[in-house]
Scaffold this motif. Structure first.
Motif, PDB file in Angstrom:
ATOM      1  N   LEU A   1       0.841  -1.208   0.000  1.00  0.00           N
ATOM      2  CA  LEU A   1       0.000   0.000   0.000  1.00  0.00           C
ATOM      3  C   LEU A   1       0.872   1.253   0.000  1.00  0.00           C
ATOM      4  CD1 LEU A   1      -3.074  -0.502   2.369  1.00  0.00           C
ATOM      5  CD2 LEU A   1      -3.073   0.107  -0.053  1.00  0.00           C
ATOM      6  N   GLY A   2       1.924   1.232   0.818  1.00  0.00           N
ATOM      7  CA  GLY A   2       2.829   2.376   0.883  1.00  0.00           C
ATOM      8  C   GLY A   2       3.478   2.636  -0.467  1.00  0.00           C
ATOM      9  N   ARG A   3       3.972   1.569  -1.081  1.00  0.00           N
ATOM     10  CA  ARG A   3       4.661   1.708  -2.360  1.00  0.00           C
ATOM     11  C   ARG A   3       3.689   2.138  -3.458  1.00  0.00           C
ATOM     12  NH1 ARG A   3       8.927   0.724  -5.572  1.00  0.00           N
ATOM     13  NH2 ARG A   3       8.520  -0.346  -7.522  1.00  0.00           N
ATOM     14  N   SER A   4       2.464   1.607  -3.425  1.00  0.00           N
ATOM     15  CA  SER A   4       1.488   1.938  -4.466  1.00  0.00           C
ATOM     16  C   SER A   4       1.016   3.385  -4.361  1.00  0.00           C
ATOM     17  CB  SER A   4       0.284   1.003  -4.380  1.00  0.00           C
ATOM     18  OG  SER A   4       0.687  -0.319  -4.587  1.00  0.00           O
ATOM     19  N   LEU A   5       0.981   3.890  -3.145  1.00  0.00           N
ATOM     20  CA  LEU A   5       0.640   5.308  -2.971  1.00  0.00           C
ATOM     21  C   LEU A   5       1.790   6.158  -3.459  1.00  0.00           C
ATOM     22  CD1 LEU A   5      -1.079   5.433   0.547  1.00  0.00           C
ATOM     23  CD2 LEU A   5      -2.095   6.132  -1.637  1.00  0.00           C
TER      24      LEU A   5
ATOM     25  N   HIS B   1       0.779   3.957  -8.374  1.00  0.00           N
ATOM     26  CA  HIS B   1       0.074   2.785  -8.906  1.00  0.00           C
ATOM     27  C   HIS B   1      -1.425   2.860  -8.593  1.00  0.00           C
ATOM     28  CE1 HIS B   1      -0.803  -1.252 -10.099  1.00  0.00           C
ATOM     29  NE2 HIS B   1      -0.855  -1.769  -8.886  1.00  0.00           N
ATOM     30  N   LEU B   2      -1.734   3.267  -7.342  1.00  0.00           N
ATOM     31  CA  LEU B   2      -3.139   3.350  -6.939  1.00  0.00           C
ATOM     32  C   LEU B   2      -3.896   4.344  -7.808  1.00  0.00           C
ATOM     33  CD1 LEU B   2      -3.449   3.345  -3.035  1.00  0.00           C
ATOM     34  CD2 LEU B   2      -4.134   1.596  -4.665  1.00  0.00           C
ATOM     35  N   ARG B   3      -3.337   5.554  -7.925  1.00  0.00           N
ATOM     36  CA  ARG B   3      -4.030   6.628  -8.637  1.00  0.00           C
ATOM     37  C   ARG B   3      -4.048   6.353 -10.138  1.00  0.00           C
ATOM     38  NH1 ARG B   3      -1.308  10.297 -10.636  1.00  0.00           N
ATOM     39  NH2 ARG B   3       0.430   9.941  -9.209  1.00  0.00           N
ATOM     40  N   ARG B   4      -2.910   5.910 -10.683  1.00  0.00           N
ATOM     41  CA  ARG B   4      -2.774   5.772 -12.129  1.00  0.00           C
ATOM     42  C   ARG B   4      -3.485   4.515 -12.646  1.00  0.00           C
ATOM     43  NH1 ARG B   4       2.547   5.568 -12.127  1.00  0.00           N
ATOM     44  NH2 ARG B   4       2.433   3.300 -12.060  1.00  0.00           N
ATOM     45  N   ASP B   5      -3.289   3.386 -11.961  1.00  0.00           N
ATOM     46  CA  ASP B   5      -3.772   2.123 -12.514  1.00  0.00           C
ATOM     47  C   ASP B   5      -5.074   1.617 -11.896  1.00  0.00           C
ATOM     48  OD1 ASP B   5      -1.433   2.046 -14.065  1.00  0.00           O
ATOM     49  OD2 ASP B   5      -0.328   1.089 -12.419  1.00  0.00           O
ATOM     50  N   LEU B   6      -5.357   2.046 -10.667  1.00  0.00           N
ATOM     51  CA  LEU B   6      -6.503   1.444  -9.990  1.00  0.00           C
ATOM     52  C   LEU B   6      -7.677   2.389  -9.745  1.00  0.00           C
ATOM     53  CD1 LEU B   6      -4.647  -0.831  -7.425  1.00  0.00           C
ATOM     54  CD2 LEU B   6      -5.895  -1.541  -9.452  1.00  0.00           C
ATOM     55  N   LEU B   7      -7.417   3.689  -9.642  1.00  0.00           N
ATOM     56  CA  LEU B   7      -8.515   4.630  -9.422  1.00  0.00           C
ATOM     57  C   LEU B   7      -9.238   4.842 -10.750  1.00  0.00           C
ATOM     58  CD1 LEU B   7      -9.544   6.307  -6.970  1.00  0.00           C
ATOM     59  CD2 LEU B   7      -8.373   8.262  -7.988  1.00  0.00           C
ATOM     60  N   PRO B   8     -10.542   4.514 -10.820  1.00  0.00           N
ATOM     61  CA  PRO B   8     -11.253   4.701 -12.092  1.00  0.00           C
ATOM     62  C   PRO B   8     -11.276   6.179 -12.486  1.00  0.00           C
ATOM     63  CG  PRO B   8     -12.554   3.383 -10.552  1.00  0.00           C
ATOM     64  CD  PRO B   8     -11.411   3.972  -9.777  1.00  0.00           C
ATOM     65  N   SER B   9     -11.171   6.454 -13.786  1.00  0.00           N
ATOM     66  CA  SER B   9     -11.279   7.835 -14.254  1.00  0.00           C
ATOM     67  C   SER B   9     -12.743   8.253 -14.207  1.00  0.00           C
ATOM     68  CB  SER B   9     -10.749   7.947 -15.678  1.00  0.00           C
ATOM     69  OG  SER B   9     -11.607   7.204 -16.528  1.00  0.00           O
TER      70      SER B   9
ATOM     71  N   LYS C   1     -10.743  -2.526 -11.709  1.00  0.00           N
ATOM     72  CA  LYS C   1     -10.243  -1.434 -10.872  1.00  0.00           C
ATOM     73  C   LYS C   1     -11.028  -1.339  -9.573  1.00  0.00           C
ATOM     74  CE  LYS C   1      -8.332   1.713 -14.353  1.00  0.00           C
ATOM     75  NZ  LYS C   1      -8.428   3.059 -14.932  1.00  0.00           N
ATOM     76  N   LEU C   2     -12.363  -1.355  -9.698  1.00  0.00           N
ATOM     77  CA  LEU C   2     -13.198  -1.217  -8.501  1.00  0.00           C
ATOM     78  C   LEU C   2     -13.009  -2.408  -7.567  1.00  0.00           C
ATOM     79  CD1 LEU C   2     -16.465   0.249 -10.054  1.00  0.00           C
ATOM     80  CD2 LEU C   2     -14.831   1.422  -8.564  1.00  0.00           C
ATOM     81  N   ALA C   3     -12.916  -3.599  -8.153  1.00  0.00           N
ATOM     82  CA  ALA C   3     -12.753  -4.793  -7.318  1.00  0.00           C
ATOM     83  C   ALA C   3     -11.418  -4.744  -6.591  1.00  0.00           C
ATOM     84  CB  ALA C   3     -12.848  -6.047  -8.184  1.00  0.00           C
ATOM     85  N   TYR C   4     -10.331  -4.496  -7.342  1.00  0.00           N
ATOM     86  CA  TYR C   4      -9.004  -4.484  -6.720  1.00  0.00           C
ATOM     87  C   TYR C   4      -8.872  -3.355  -5.708  1.00  0.00           C
ATOM     88  CZ  TYR C   4      -7.566  -7.982 -10.134  1.00  0.00           C
ATOM     89  OH  TYR C   4      -7.470  -9.134 -10.868  1.00  0.00           O
ATOM     90  N   LEU C   5      -9.416  -2.185  -6.060  1.00  0.00           N
ATOM     91  CA  LEU C   5      -9.288  -1.033  -5.168  1.00  0.00           C
ATOM     92  C   LEU C   5     -10.028  -1.280  -3.846  1.00  0.00           C
ATOM     93  CD1 LEU C   5      -7.912   1.737  -5.384  1.00  0.00           C
ATOM     94  CD2 LEU C   5     -10.130   2.709  -5.994  1.00  0.00           C
ATOM     95  N   SER C   6     -11.259  -1.823  -3.946  1.00  0.00           N
ATOM     96  CA  SER C   6     -12.015  -2.018  -2.698  1.00  0.00           C
ATOM     97  C   SER C   6     -11.382  -3.113  -1.830  1.00  0.00           C
ATOM     98  CB  SER C   6     -13.485  -2.331  -2.989  1.00  0.00           C
ATOM     99  OG  SER C   6     -13.577  -3.442  -3.834  1.00  0.00           O
ATOM    100  N   VAL C   7     -10.770  -4.108  -2.474  1.00  0.00           N
ATOM    101  CA  VAL C   7     -10.086  -5.145  -1.699  1.00  0.00           C
ATOM    102  C   VAL C   7      -8.826  -4.569  -1.061  1.00  0.00           C
ATOM    103  CG1 VAL C   7      -8.787  -7.308  -1.884  1.00  0.00           C
ATOM    104  CG2 VAL C   7     -11.024  -7.092  -2.967  1.00  0.00           C
ATOM    105  N   LEU C   8      -8.092  -3.781  -1.874  1.00  0.00           N
ATOM    106  CA  LEU C   8      -6.802  -3.265  -1.425  1.00  0.00           C
ATOM    107  C   LEU C   8      -6.919  -2.241  -0.307  1.00  0.00           C
ATOM    108  CD1 LEU C   8      -3.806  -3.491  -2.015  1.00  0.00           C
ATOM    109  CD2 LEU C   8      -4.065  -1.741  -3.772  1.00  0.00           C
ATOM    110  N   VAL C   9      -7.857  -1.307  -0.448  1.00  0.00           N
ATOM    111  CA  VAL C   9      -7.940  -0.261   0.584  1.00  0.00           C
ATOM    112  C   VAL C   9      -9.079  -0.482   1.573  1.00  0.00           C
ATOM    113  CG1 VAL C   9      -6.914   1.453  -0.966  1.00  0.00           C
ATOM    114  CG2 VAL C   9      -9.399   1.355  -0.705  1.00  0.00           C
ATOM    115  N   GLY C  10      -9.960  -1.475   1.299  1.00  0.00           N
ATOM    116  CA  GLY C  10     -11.069  -1.715   2.212  1.00  0.00           C
ATOM    117  C   GLY C  10     -10.967  -3.047   2.939  1.00  0.00           C
ATOM    118  N   LEU C  11     -11.128  -4.107   2.163  1.00  0.00           N
ATOM    119  CA  LEU C  11     -11.246  -5.441   2.754  1.00  0.00           C
ATOM    120  C   LEU C  11      -9.978  -5.900   3.471  1.00  0.00           C
ATOM    121  CD1 LEU C  11     -13.609  -7.266   2.893  1.00  0.00           C
ATOM    122  CD2 LEU C  11     -12.943  -8.307   0.724  1.00  0.00           C
ATOM    123  N   LEU C  12      -8.819  -5.775   2.804  1.00  0.00           N
ATOM    124  CA  LEU C  12      -7.591  -6.300   3.419  1.00  0.00           C
ATOM    125  C   LEU C  12      -7.179  -5.497   4.653  1.00  0.00           C
ATOM    126  CD1 LEU C  12      -5.517  -7.393   0.276  1.00  0.00           C
ATOM    127  CD2 LEU C  12      -7.099  -8.721   1.675  1.00  0.00           C
ATOM    128  N   PRO C  13      -7.163  -4.141   4.599  1.00  0.00           N
ATOM    129  CA  PRO C  13      -6.868  -3.406   5.839  1.00  0.00           C
ATOM    130  C   PRO C  13      -7.919  -3.675   6.918  1.00  0.00           C
ATOM    131  CG  PRO C  13      -6.655  -1.954   3.942  1.00  0.00           C
ATOM    132  CD  PRO C  13      -7.277  -3.222   3.445  1.00  0.00           C
TER     133      PRO C  13
END
Lengths: 267, 253
Positions: A130-134, A138-146, A181-193
């Motif tokens: 998470l730290g590295r992706s922020l 990676h989070l903003r460019r590849d995972l945050l939907p436009s 994007k939505l699936a990975y993002l919600s898992v990455l910043v929601g479910l796993l933390p």
């Protein structure tokens, strides 16, 4: 961009290492977690939860059958949950069966050793990733939907494409589509933390240092329920994820998660 | 067709390899070397991290309204020891708590003497290792005040609690480090939920070490001892469940 000569890879090394670390640690933690759950197969809401408090979910072992009680319903689960036959033919009155728990027999102390050791591996990987992706965008460019991707029309089209099992090919396959994007993002910043925090909220020592966890989860017993529900959601995510990998070309998908996969070569 | 085969191959591979991996993990966990050298990392890291981050933190306290209507018991609900049964019958009038080991002044304290000391009452949560929790009110003497009064030696590293209850003839005991022992919420509780500590909850006194799991909260405490090492006591792992079931000594989670 010329795919043949590009040095850009589909998955960065950090993503790939973290992915396979998670395969290992989540499998170990799920199975040891189910063994730990077997020690008290009842879930409650609130601050305290023990007999004779009212559980909202429980797996019970009756004389001749196993039942799941949830939201006032009794579901007969004989043979799978609550009462099942082990590999030697002995009938067991235990919540989760031996083939989904680690260890397979009842051993709370050993299951906790597995769970809490791999919890550190899982937590370190998550914090680092998470730290590295922020940091690297990676989070903003590849995972945050436009904004365009988040429009109802685009979302609807993507859902239909998924339902028809029409997956992006070629250049488009090198990016995540909006549902991914939505699936990975919600898992990455929601479910796993959430999994880590609800786990920590069950520690009396951690609660002493971080009492805000009790506020966040509205009590220790609630945190245990959230932990269990989150585990079920992660299992759901993994099942959908595996189904998508199988449907969209498993060899290519797995190879690119191991080697990185060159962009532009397509599926 | 090719794609279908690879899909089938993938699923078949999964279903063939999964049981083998499971059996392997079971065997790894059963191996004492693997458990000691690798699976003990969690406990080691938890202990270090909790001491580094939370050494002085206070366990959350609750209001009367948040208490469990019925506080269920953990561990043994009675002690069969003959001497203990006599003390129980006498209302603990002749019972003494022995404080010894690495202290300048060993003590024998009656229940009445304990009750004349400055008491601490706290409503806290009891977290059983099995996953259930109950909230109750405890009244007792802070352990640090007893240890200071006895003149604890600076070399002492652990406090051991010897209990009157047993599991199939093996006496219960527990131990904690000095950080937990000197913690302001660590008390020798003689009162529970406004009354005397009932037998089923460990009368006449039980340990409350609030940042710990249920099995650390020794009941029916007869004797406390300050020691420098745990290896020579009981099975050497620091407590009954630590010896008998290889539960983690520090735990904390």
């Amino acid at each position: 961009m010329d795919g043949e000569t590009s040095r850009t890879v589909r998955h960065r090394i950090s993503t790939r290492v973290w992915h396979w670390m998670n395969v290992l640690s989540l499998a170990v933690m799920l199975m040891s977690g189910l063994m730990i759950f077997n020690a008290h197969p009842h879930l409650y809401w609130g601050g305290h939860g023990a007999q004779p408090d009212m559980p909202w979910f429980e797996i019970v072992s009756l004389q001749a059958r196993g039942e799941v009680h949830v939201a006032g319903l009794s579901i007969d689960t004989t043979g799978f949950l609550g009462r099942w036959t082990d590999h030697t033919g002995v009938v067991r009155s235990r919540a989760f069966p031996e083939w989904v728990t680690l260890p397979s027999g009842y051993n709370l102390a050993l299951a906790r050793d597995w769970h809490l050791t791999f919890a550190w591996l899982f937590m370190s990987g998550l914090v680092a990733y998470l730290g590295r992706s922020l940091w690297n965008g990676h989070l903003r460019r590849d995972l945050l939907p436009s904004l365009a991707e988040a429009s109802p029309a685009h979302l609807g089209r993507d859902i239909l494409d998924h339902l028809r099992l029409r997956f992006p090919k070629g250049e488009a396959a090198s990016r995540y589509n909006v549902l991914q994007k939505l699936a990975y993002l919600s898992v990455l910043v929601g479910l796993l933390p959430g999994m880590v925090l609800s786990g920590l909220a069950m520690s009396p020592a951690v609660l002493a240092g971080w009492p805000w966890l009790l506020v966040l989860f509205q009590g220790h017993a609630s945190a245990r329920s959230v932990h269990f529900i989150s585990a079920a959601l992660i299992v759901g995510f993994v099942l959908v994820h595996l189904a998508m990998v199988v449907l969209s070309g498993p060899i290519h998908g797995i190879r690119s998660m191991i080697t990185g996969g060159r962009v532009g070569k397509g599926a | 067709m090719g794609n279908l085969l690879t899909r089938r191959g993938f699923l078949a591979g999964l279903s063939v390899s999964a049981p083998a991996v499971l059996a392997g993990c079971d065997r790894l966990g059963a191996s004492s070397g693997f458990r000691q050298s690798f699976l003990s990392w969690g406990e080691w890291l938890n202990y270090r991290a909790h001491r580094l981050l939370f050494a002085d933190s206070l366990a959350p306290e609750f209001s009367e309204a948040e208490m469990s209507p019925v506080f269920r018991t953990n561990g043994n609900t009675m002690a069969g020891d003959q001497v203990y049964r006599r003390h129980l019958a006498e209302g603990f009038a002749n019972w003494r708590l022995e404080v010894g080991g690495m202290v300048a002044k060993p003590m024998r304290l009656s229940l009445a003497e304990l009750k004349t000391r400055e008491a601490k009452t706290q409503i806290t949560e009891h977290s059983c290792v099995e996953g259930w929790t109950a909230i109750g009110k405890w009244t007792g003497v802070p352990l640090w005040s007893i240890l200071n009064e006895a003149g604890i030696a600076p070399e002492a590293r652990y406090i051991v609690f010897y209990c009157a209850d047993d599991f199939r003839g093996t006496s219960y005991y527990e131990s904690i480090d000095m950080v937990d022992a000197m913690h302001p919420q660590t008390i020798l509780a003689y009162g529970m939920n406004g009354g005397d500590l009932p037998e089923k909850h460990g009368a006449p006194i039980r340990l409350r070490v609030e940042r710990q799991l249920g099995y650390k909260q020794a009941k029916f405490v007869m004797r406390i001892e300050a020691v420098a090492a745990l290896e020579q006591i009981g099975g050497g792992r620091g407590g009954y469940w630590e010896d008998a079931g290889r539960y983690a000594w520090y735990a904390g989670i």
